[in-house]
Enzyme design. Structure first.
Site, PDB file in Angstrom:
ATOM      1  N   THR A  11       0.750  -1.282  -0.021  1.00 44.60           N
ATOM      2  CA  THR A  11      -0.002  -0.137   0.030  1.00 44.60           C
ATOM      3  C   THR A  11       0.974   1.178   0.012  1.00 44.60           C
ATOM      4  OG1 THR A  11      -0.053  -0.428   2.124  1.00 44.60           O
ATOM      5  CG2 THR A  11      -2.205  -0.978   1.064  1.00 44.60           C
ATOM      6  N   ARG A  34      -1.375  -5.125   6.872  1.00 44.47           N
ATOM      7  CA  ARG A  34      -1.304  -5.285   8.379  1.00 44.47           C
ATOM      8  C   ARG A  34      -3.027  -5.842   8.437  1.00 44.47           C
ATOM      9  NH1 ARG A  34       0.683   0.068   9.131  1.00 44.47           N
ATOM     10  NH2 ARG A  34      -1.478   0.290   9.497  1.00 44.47           N
ATOM     11  N   SER A 124      18.464   1.128   2.267  1.00 44.04           N
ATOM     12  CA  SER A 124      18.399   2.441   2.001  1.00 44.04           C
ATOM     13  C   SER A 124      19.612   3.234   2.116  1.00 44.04           C
ATOM     14  CB  SER A 124      17.643   2.908   3.355  1.00 44.04           C
ATOM     15  OG  SER A 124      17.576   4.491   3.564  1.00 44.04           O
ATOM     16  N   GLU A 126      20.271   5.717   3.940  1.00 44.02           N
ATOM     17  CA  GLU A 126      20.481   6.074   5.388  1.00 44.02           C
ATOM     18  C   GLU A 126      21.395   5.246   6.018  1.00 44.02           C
ATOM     19  OE1 GLU A 126      19.365   8.799   7.165  1.00 44.02           O
ATOM     20  OE2 GLU A 126      18.402   9.513   5.364  1.00 44.02           O
ATOM     21  N   TYR A 148      16.412   4.586  12.327  1.00 40.18           N
ATOM     22  CA  TYR A 148      16.023   4.015  10.646  1.00 40.18           C
ATOM     23  C   TYR A 148      17.045   3.274  10.025  1.00 40.18           C
ATOM     24  CZ  TYR A 148      13.999   3.928   6.110  1.00 40.18           C
ATOM     25  OH  TYR A 148      13.845   3.564   4.708  1.00 40.18           O
ATOM     26  N   PHE A 187       6.805  13.205   3.859  1.00 39.48           N
ATOM     27  CA  PHE A 187       8.019  13.634   3.384  1.00 39.48           C
ATOM     28  C   PHE A 187       8.056  14.795   2.719  1.00 39.48           C
ATOM     29  CE2 PHE A 187       7.242   9.045   3.405  1.00 39.48           C
ATOM     30  CZ  PHE A 187       8.569   8.685   4.144  1.00 39.48           C
ATOM     31  N   THR A 189       8.946  16.192   0.095  1.00 44.77           N
ATOM     32  CA  THR A 189       8.994  16.800  -1.370  1.00 44.77           C
ATOM     33  C   THR A 189       7.210  16.758  -1.611  1.00 44.77           C
ATOM     34  OG1 THR A 189       8.689  14.417  -1.741  1.00 44.77           O
ATOM     35  CG2 THR A 189      10.571  15.599  -2.514  1.00 44.77           C
TER      36      THR A 189
HETATM   37  O1  G4F Z   1      11.496  13.781   2.665  1.00 47.82           O
HETATM   38  P1  G4F Z   1      12.296  13.292   3.954  1.00 47.82           P
HETATM   39  O2  G4F Z   1      11.510  13.099   5.386  1.00 47.82           O
HETATM   40  O3  G4F Z   1      13.175  12.004   3.678  1.00 47.82           O
HETATM   41  P2  G4F Z   1      14.484  11.451   4.037  1.00 47.82           P
HETATM   42  O4  G4F Z   1      14.529  11.206   5.412  1.00 47.82           O
HETATM   43  O5  G4F Z   1      15.659  11.526   3.216  1.00 47.82           O
HETATM   44  O6  G4F Z   1      14.098   9.855   4.088  1.00 47.82           O
HETATM   45  C1  G4F Z   1      13.483   9.309   2.768  1.00 47.82           C
HETATM   46  O7  G4F Z   1      14.310   8.589   1.831  1.00 47.82           O
HETATM   47  C2  G4F Z   1      15.469   7.862   2.391  1.00 47.82           C
HETATM   48  C3  G4F Z   1      16.297   7.242   1.363  1.00 47.82           C
HETATM   49  O8  G4F Z   1      15.610   6.598   0.349  1.00 47.82           O
HETATM   50  C4  G4F Z   1      14.399   6.721   2.950  1.00 47.82           C
HETATM   51  F1  G4F Z   1      15.384   5.599   3.369  1.00 47.82           F
HETATM   52  C5  G4F Z   1      13.319   7.185   3.806  1.00 47.82           C
HETATM   53  O9  G4F Z   1      12.591   5.843   4.100  1.00 47.82           O
HETATM   54  C6  G4F Z   1      12.547   8.137   3.315  1.00 47.82           C
HETATM   55  O10 G4F Z   1      11.869   7.569   2.006  1.00 47.82           O
HETATM   56  O11 G4F Z   1      13.432  14.443   4.185  1.00 47.82           O
HETATM   57  C7  G4F Z   1      14.459  14.762   3.269  1.00 47.82           C
HETATM   58  C8  G4F Z   1      15.009  16.275   3.948  1.00 47.82           C
HETATM   59  C9  G4F Z   1      15.817  15.979   5.182  1.00 47.82           C
HETATM   60  O12 G4F Z   1      16.972  16.378   5.105  1.00 47.82           O
HETATM   61  C10 G4F Z   1      14.931  16.749   6.126  1.00 47.82           C
HETATM   62  O13 G4F Z   1      15.626  17.053   7.276  1.00 47.82           O
HETATM   63  O14 G4F Z   1      14.435  17.162   4.042  1.00 47.82           O
HETATM   64  C11 G4F Z   1      14.737  17.920   5.142  1.00 47.82           C
HETATM   65  N1  G4F Z   1      13.367  18.466   5.330  1.00 47.82           N
HETATM   66  C12 G4F Z   1      13.277  20.052   5.787  1.00 47.82           C
HETATM   67  N2  G4F Z   1      12.175  20.243   6.319  1.00 47.82           N
HETATM   68  C13 G4F Z   1      11.997  18.008   5.930  1.00 47.82           C
HETATM   69  C14 G4F Z   1      11.378  19.189   6.335  1.00 47.82           C
HETATM   70  N3  G4F Z   1      11.781  16.862   5.833  1.00 47.82           N
HETATM   71  C15 G4F Z   1      10.538  16.542   6.138  1.00 47.82           C
HETATM   72  N4  G4F Z   1      10.044  15.368   6.317  1.00 47.82           N
HETATM   73  N5  G4F Z   1       9.663  17.655   6.589  1.00 47.82           N
HETATM   74  C16 G4F Z   1      10.019  18.878   6.662  1.00 47.82           C
HETATM   75  O15 G4F Z   1       9.543  19.917   7.031  1.00 47.82           O
END
Ligand code: G4F
Length: 323
Positions: A11, A34, A124, A126, A148, A187, A189
């Site tokens: 999902t 789930r 990942s 990460e 994570y 996330f 984006t």
């Molecule tokens: O979109 P994000 O939350 O993705 P992140 O942490 O990179 O993780 C994603 O990608 C990883 C690698 O493929 C995966 F393992 C994981 O499961 C997930 O899919 O954050 C992206 C960036 C970070 O640096 C974060 O600190 O954006 C920055 N950011 C800035 N402002 C924010 C924000 N992130 C989020 N979620 N929300 C904000 O307001």
């Protein structure tokens, strides 16, 4: 006879695109969700009636084994995970339990009950965390910096061990960020694309973000599931880094998203220090040359097209909701 695939996390964003890809290739697709998740149509949309849903928690080894034994899948894709890095700091134990031990449970089920099943593990970037070198490839040492990443690394090594010890066809796809209109709104984006669309339509006034200078290697999700499938079609199991090799900042993403709706992000974005992560890495960027050489796979969609796809989809969705 049609090949049979089992997808955990069907999902989610990747689960949907992978299921669609496999259905188009003629696979019989089963999705693990789930037990409390009965109506999956909101997540699976047009493919809901073409997949068979199986119910189990990744914490339930007995049920997982029963399902794997009954299905004898040709291919298993383990995509299920609480995938929010920031949130994993508040729930470290359950993150390890589902991501790390969950993968181990699947491997054990395969070893005991369906040893010819091929398994893909969603590893990942990460796991690289405080990477010693940039870009990272399959030889780069790991140094995860959040719960994570630690959990994904446990799963990664379990896959390598079951491959080396028991001869299972098990592979790790070390994916960097990959996005689409199906990305969760938690996330960055999707948070931005949604806000740009809503602000353009007068439905929202401001957007609050964390670190605008954080850089990510952002690709287009539908292309990453092609690589997952390709990995399981190879003569030998192996691990691959999957990314674009290019980074952009959160600021770049904001600028492109607001430009798409003819606005300037500077007029709408606020910064909340509480959204800045306890330990942020800035050097994560893929060296995807092995995937190109062995799988013939490359990330093809540039960031500006990903942004356009996401903002346009959110504009359409918001307009439909207004009608
Ligand atoms: O979109 P994000 O939350 O993705 P992140 O942490 O990179 O993780 C994603 O990608 C990883 C690698 O493929 C995966 F393992 C994981 O499961 C997930 O899919 O954050 C992206 C960036 C970070 O640096 C974060 O600190 O954006 C920055 N950011 C800035 N402002 C924010 C924000 N992130 C989020 N979620 N929300 C904000 O307001």
């Amino acid at each position: 006879m049609a090949k049979r695939a089992l997808i955990t996390g069907i999902t989610g964003q990747d689960g949907y695109y992978l299921a669609k890809l496999l259905l188009d290739k003629g696979y019989e697709v089963h999705g693990l969700v789930r037990p409390d998740h009965y109506d999956v149509s909101d997540r699976l949309g047009d493919i809901t009636d073409r997949v068979t849903i199986e119910h189990a928690e990744l914490t339930d080894s007995l049920t997982i084994r029963v399902i794997v034994e009954r299905l004898q899948p040709d291919e298993i894709y383990n995509l299920a995970a609480p995938s929010h890095v920031g949130r994993s700091f508040s729930v470290p134990e359950s993150t390890i339990e589902i991501v790390g031990v969950g993968c181990l449970r699947l491997l054990e089920a395969v070893r005991q009950a369906s040893p010819r099943s091929r398994l893909y593990q969603a590893a990942s970037s990460e796991m690289f965390g405080r990477a010693a070198v940039s870009p990272q490839n399959e030889q780069t040492p790991f140094h995860p910096r959040n719960p994570y990443g630690v959990a994904k690394l446990a799963a990664y090594w379990a896959v390598v061990n079951y491959r080396e010890t028991y001869g299972l066809f098990a592979c790790n796809g070390i994916t960097y960020n990959h996005e689409s209109e199906r990305r969760g709104e938690e996330f960055v984006t999707r948070k931005i694309s949604m806000a740009a669309a809503r602000i353009a339509l007068g439905l929202q006034k401001r957007l609050t973000l964390g670190n605008l200078d954080a850089r990510r290697d952002w690709g287009f999700a539908p292309e990453y599931v092609e690589a997952m499938w390709l990995m399981l079609q190879q003569p030998e199991p192996d691990d691959f880094v999957l990314g674009t090799g290019v980074t952009h900042s959160v600021r770049d993403f904001c600028e492109a998203a607001f430009n798409r709706v003819n606005l300037n992000y500077k007029d709408f974005v606020d910064i909340d220090p509480a959204l800045v992560r306890p330990s942020e890495e800035h050097l994560l960027v893929a060296d995807p040359s092995k995937a190109a050489r062995v799988l013939g796979w490359r990330a093809r969609t540039p960031l500006r097209d990903i942004v356009a796809h996401m903002v346009d989809a959110d504009l359409s969705r918001q307009r439909r909701a207004l009608r």
